[in-house]
Design a protein around this motif. Structure first.
Motif, PDB file in Angstrom:
ATOM      1  N   ALA A   1       1.918  -1.052  -7.289  1.00 41.53           N
ATOM      2  CA  ALA A   1       0.577  -1.119  -6.689  1.00 41.53           C
ATOM      3  C   ALA A   1       0.613  -0.792  -5.199  1.00 41.53           C
ATOM      4  O   ALA A   1      -0.158   0.039  -4.710  1.00 41.53           O
ATOM      5  N   ARG A   2       1.514  -1.440  -4.456  1.00 43.96           N
ATOM      6  CA  ARG A   2       1.549  -1.197  -3.010  1.00 43.96           C
ATOM      7  C   ARG A   2       2.012   0.216  -2.693  1.00 43.96           C
ATOM      8  O   ARG A   2       1.593   0.803  -1.688  1.00 43.96           O
ATOM      9  N   THR A   3       2.877   0.795  -3.530  1.00 47.11           N
ATOM     10  CA  THR A   3       3.321   2.167  -3.298  1.00 47.11           C
ATOM     11  C   THR A   3       2.167   3.143  -3.478  1.00 47.11           C
ATOM     12  O   THR A   3       2.002   4.089  -2.685  1.00 47.11           O
ATOM     13  N   ILE A   4       1.347   2.919  -4.515  1.00 42.25           N
ATOM     14  CA  ILE A   4       0.195   3.800  -4.753  1.00 42.25           C
ATOM     15  C   ILE A   4      -0.795   3.700  -3.589  1.00 42.25           C
ATOM     16  O   ILE A   4      -1.267   4.718  -3.065  1.00 42.25           O
ATOM     17  N   ILE A   5      -1.090   2.454  -3.170  1.00 41.01           N
ATOM     18  CA  ILE A   5      -2.019   2.270  -2.046  1.00 41.01           C
ATOM     19  C   ILE A   5      -1.450   2.914  -0.777  1.00 41.01           C
ATOM     20  O   ILE A   5      -2.164   3.581  -0.015  1.00 41.01           O
ATOM     21  N   GLY A   6      -0.138   2.732  -0.562  1.00 41.13           N
ATOM     22  CA  GLY A   6       0.502   3.320   0.608  1.00 41.13           C
ATOM     23  C   GLY A   6       0.457   4.831   0.586  1.00 41.13           C
ATOM     24  O   GLY A   6       0.188   5.477   1.602  1.00 41.13           O
ATOM     25  N   ALA A   7       0.714   5.416  -0.578  1.00 44.04           N
ATOM     26  CA  ALA A   7       0.679   6.879  -0.700  1.00 44.04           C
ATOM     27  C   ALA A   7      -0.719   7.421  -0.417  1.00 44.04           C
ATOM     28  O   ALA A   7      -0.885   8.455   0.246  1.00 44.04           O
TER      29      ALA A   7
END
Length: 840
Positions: free
Chosen positions: A392-398
């Motif tokens: 989740a945080r990787t998608i939001i970060g990307a």
């Protein structure tokens, strides 16, 4: 309970307190230092106008001589004093300039105490200065620079060079002046240094019969002169100084906030690790009946205690920082006389509140996690949270990174946006990229840290492989720890790119445009003009084939000026020149003539001329900044884009011997010649003019960049604060990591791992984290630096350069930082008793 927990884990929380201390120390120190500067300058302004009733000036720039005589004869006026000064360079004996550091030497009119308006300054040694050949010296300056009564001083002003005899010493002046204070008899000063057209301003003391409404009476009697009560002027000057000094405050506070921002990641990371280590303890408390809210509150209170303690210590450290700054300034020739500590309610309460709030906010997420612990967790491993999903945080970060890149791309490619609008857009995009990178960093760290671990750990065999594995076990922790360093390195990289780009742009500009062999100018910082007599001395120098001068004047041509001032109170200006500029400057797309020796002629940029409807051979009005009619000037030539010549150049003879004479505003002389001895000949010709330097075009460009580089070095020094905080973060993480892995390290020792190998393992982990932070910081810094420089290309920064050597040094420095940060945690890990650790 919270207090007992803090005391129980005081060693673990100590470094977190230090992170808070550094940020708040800088914020409080900045505010105290600015308050101290305000007090010094307020005192100086009040002292200079003490006892003065009114100050006379003129909207036309000068009080005409006749108007001054009429003012002196007014029955409402008891006394008048000139309120002027002239910047000078002072030398003792055989042309040995006195080095005043950042201070400026000034020459001012002097009046005997009985004739002084305001605070009198008496002669304490020697005699009054008389005539045009004598001066008195401020007692403090005489003591500091070794000047005695009877000495011969060489004084260079913007128009000429003089030799004066020191007749006496004047009582010491309080305030923040750090140059040589030179005083001349008022009538002699007015004869030599005041304009032949009049004086700039006058101090007035009213007669006793007219004290009630002196300003009103004088304004009615002399409508062409502007009068202001000294108290009002003092308040205005104080306000202007405070406004100017507020920049210093904002500047320093900004770096304190950067340190606090970096500290937030450390604080959050520390509390997250402490919560993870205390899961069993929290679970047992939940099992004994403590509610989620109570457990969360207990951790928040711990953070509150840490924040208050850290902030309080930070305020005390800020006071110490002010003392250090004042000491350094004193050693650099900038002593602040009678400077106070600058302790105010704001400088204490704001940092105290800021540090506490930042600490509590940073600990909020770990505190909520502590509150969500279930009683059953008491039977689980404390590392259970380490493998949580990063999806989740990787998608939001990307998404954040891509969105930021899109905004930056739009700002860089927009042709019709102003520089300010584009820069703001790049700033928004940069913020989105930084936040996005922080969120996605754990995912990025898995492959990058793995590769770094294998490379660094290769010489260490099995210990190196184990270290690489350990760094990848908790990517959130690794990334959060490294991100503190990422921010610091990103800022250093971006500023390094700006510095390299400025140097490359100036070098390109000089090599492509200046074809003169030598450039003569004043001091490197441009604070002093070339004396008026220098052009004639250069013109008569053997080996000079051609020369041109460049100065500036406050005039407009057909309503246009070459340089438009950003501030309404500062007049715009136009450059004025002599000579044939086509011989000294490499011009392109030329048409017409470029000989600016005759009066009433000018040249202009081709596009600028076309935009104003100007044509070669046509004449246009030349007007002084205050509306003086200076005649007509004929456009004799146009040229292609030139950063050196700018929009236009007016012939110096056009303004010669007018109120807008540019003789005292000469900034450069360009010289060409084929004689191999030209440089020594020029140096000999200007040797008596202490401020003139002879340089090649390359040397001149380097001097301009060096002055900016010195300013950037201050930025590097301040950014070092964020790097120090980042190092503390790495130490903190490793120390807590060692405590958390006590059983694991004990097992390794039990199966035969030596102490030196344990130290190597922890050190390798530290270096991996530091290098990951540095690498990601460099990538982030170069990307954002490129974006800002593309936006600023219209300001002359066309050649974007990358400081490769500096980046290599950053990487090496990061490795050293990793080693230093690991010293204490690695030593503690190596001392772990195997049997005790396994038993726990």
């Amino acid at each position: 309970m919270s207090i007992r927990s803090v005391l129980a884990y005081k060693l673990r929380l100590f470094l977190t307190v230090i992170a808070v201390v550094l940020g708040t120390a800088f914020v409080s120190g900045a505010m105290m230092f600015t308050a101290s500067l305000n007090a010094v300058f307020d005192s100086a302004v009040a002292d200079s106008l003490a006892g003065v009733d009114a100050v006379a000036s003129s909207d036309a720039g000068l009080i005409k001589t006749q108007q001054l005589e009429e003012l002196k004869q007014d029955p409402a006026v008891a006394k008048t004093n000139l309120y002027e000064s002239t910047d000078v360079v002072v030398a003792k004996g055989a042309a040995d300039p006195i080095q005043t550091g950042s201070g400026t030497s000034t020459l001012r009119p002097w009046y005997p105490p009985e004739d002084t308006v305001g605070k009198a300054r008496a002669i304490v040694s020697g005699n009054n200065p008389v005539g045009e050949g004598e001066v008195a010296i401020d007692e403090g300056s005489a003591e500091k620079y070794g000047i005695a009564v009877g000495d011969q001083l060489i004084v260079v002003d913007p128009t000429a060079q003089h030799t004066y005899t020191v007749s006496g010493l004047i009582s010491k002046e309080d305030g923040a002046s750090h140059g040589v204070g030179v005083f001349m008899a008022a009538d002699a000063y007015q004869s030599i240094y005041s304009s032949e057209w009049g004086v700039k301003s006058v101090l007035v003391q009213g007669s006793e019969a007219h004290d009630a409404d002196l300003v009103g009476i004088l304004q009615a009697n002399h409508p062409e002169v502007t009068f202001q009560a000294a108290s009002v002027l003092s308040a205005d000057l104080t306000k202007q100084i405070r406004t100017a000094l507020s920049f210093v405050n904002y500047f320093l506070v900004a770096f304190g906030l950067i340190a606090l921002l970096v500290g937030t990641f450390i604080i959050a990371n520390t509390f997250a690790m402490l919560v993870a280590q205390r899961l069993k303890e929290f679970a047992l408390l939940r099992a004994l009946g403590m509610s989620r809210r109570q457990l969360t509150a207990s951790v928040v209170v711990e953070a509150l205690i840490v924040g208050v303690i850290g902030s309080a210590v930070g305020v005390a450290a800020g006071a110490g920082l002010v003392q250090i700054i004042q000491y350094v300034m004193s050693r650099m020739g900038m002593p602040l006389d009678n400077a106070s500590m600058g302790l105010t309610a704001l400088s204490v309460l704001v940092p105290l509140a800021l540090g506490t709030v930042v600490t509590v906010v940073s600990a909020w997420a770990p505190a909520r996690k502590a509150g969500s612990v279930r009683p059953v967790e008491a039977m689980r491993s404390t590392e259970s949270a380490s493998g949580s999903s990063l999806v989740a945080r990787t998608i939001i970060g990307a998404v954040g990174i891509l969105g930021g890149i899109a905004i930056i791309a739009l700002a860089v490619s927009a042709q019709d946006w102003s520089t300010k609008k584009a820069a703001i857009a790049v700033g928004i995009g940069a913020f989105a990229c930084i936040v996005g990178f922080f969120l996605a960093s754990p995912a990025f760290s898995i492959p990058v840290v793995g590769v770094l671990g294998r490379i660094i750990g290769l010489p260490f065999g099995a210990v190196g492989k184990l270290a690489a594995t350990n760094s990848r076990r908790n990517p959130k922790r690794t990334a959060t720890t490294a991100f503190a360093l990422t921010l610091g390195v990103a800022l250093v990289s971006a500023i390094g790119m700006l510095s390299a780009t400025m140097r490359a742009s100036v070098d390109d500009l000089v090599s492509s445009e200046v074809q003169a062999d030598y450039v003569l100018s004043g001091p490197g910082d441009g604070s002093f003009p070339i004396p008026v007599a220098v052009p004639d001395a250069v013109r008569n120098t053997p080996g000079v084939d051609s020369m041109a001068t460049i100065a500036y004047s406050q005039v407009t041509i057909d309503g246009q000026s070459a340089v438009t001032s950003p501030a309404p109170q500062i007049p715009s200006m136009t450059y004025v020149s002599t000579g044939d500029l086509s011989k000294e400057i490499n011009l392109t797309d030329t048409e017409g003539s470029f000989d600016l020796n005759p009066a009433d002629v000018f040249i202009a940029d081709r596009d600028f001329a076309a935009a104003n409807g100007w044509q070669i051979g046509q004449s246009y009005p030349v007007v002084g900044v205050l509306g003086e009619d200076l005649g007509q000037a004929t456009l004799i030539g146009t040229y292609g884009p030139s950063k050196i010549l700018g929009k236009m150049q007016l012939s110096d003879a056009t303004v010669k011997e007018t109120a807008r004479d540019a003789s005292a505003n000469m900034v450069a002389i360009l010289v060409n010649g084929t004689d191999p001895n030209l440089r020594p000949n020029l140096e000999q010709a200007v040797a008596d003019y202490l401020v003139v330097q002879v340089r090649t075009a390359k040397e001149y460009a380097g001097a301009q960049v060096d002055s900016v580089t010195q300013m950037l070095n201050i930025l590097y020094a301040l950014l070092a604060l964020s790097v120090i905080v980042a190092v503390i973060g790495i130490i903190n993480t490793l120390a807590l990591n060692v405590i958390e892995r006590r059983q694991e390290i004990g097992m390794l020792r039990a199966v035969g791992t030596q102490r030196s190998q344990i130290r190597s393992m922890i050190t390798i982990e530290s270096v991996q984290i530091a290098l990951y932070g540095a690498l990601t910081g460099i990538v982030l810094g170069l990307g954002l630096g490129w974006a800002f420089l593309k936006v600023l290309s219209s300001q002359g920064l066309n050649t974007i350069a990358v400081p490769y050597s500096q980046l290599v040094l950053l990487l090496i420095g990061a490795g050293v930082v990793g080693i230093i940060a690991a010293l204490w945690p690695a030593r503690n890990a190596a001392k772990t008793p195997p049997l005790e650790a396994i038993a726990e």
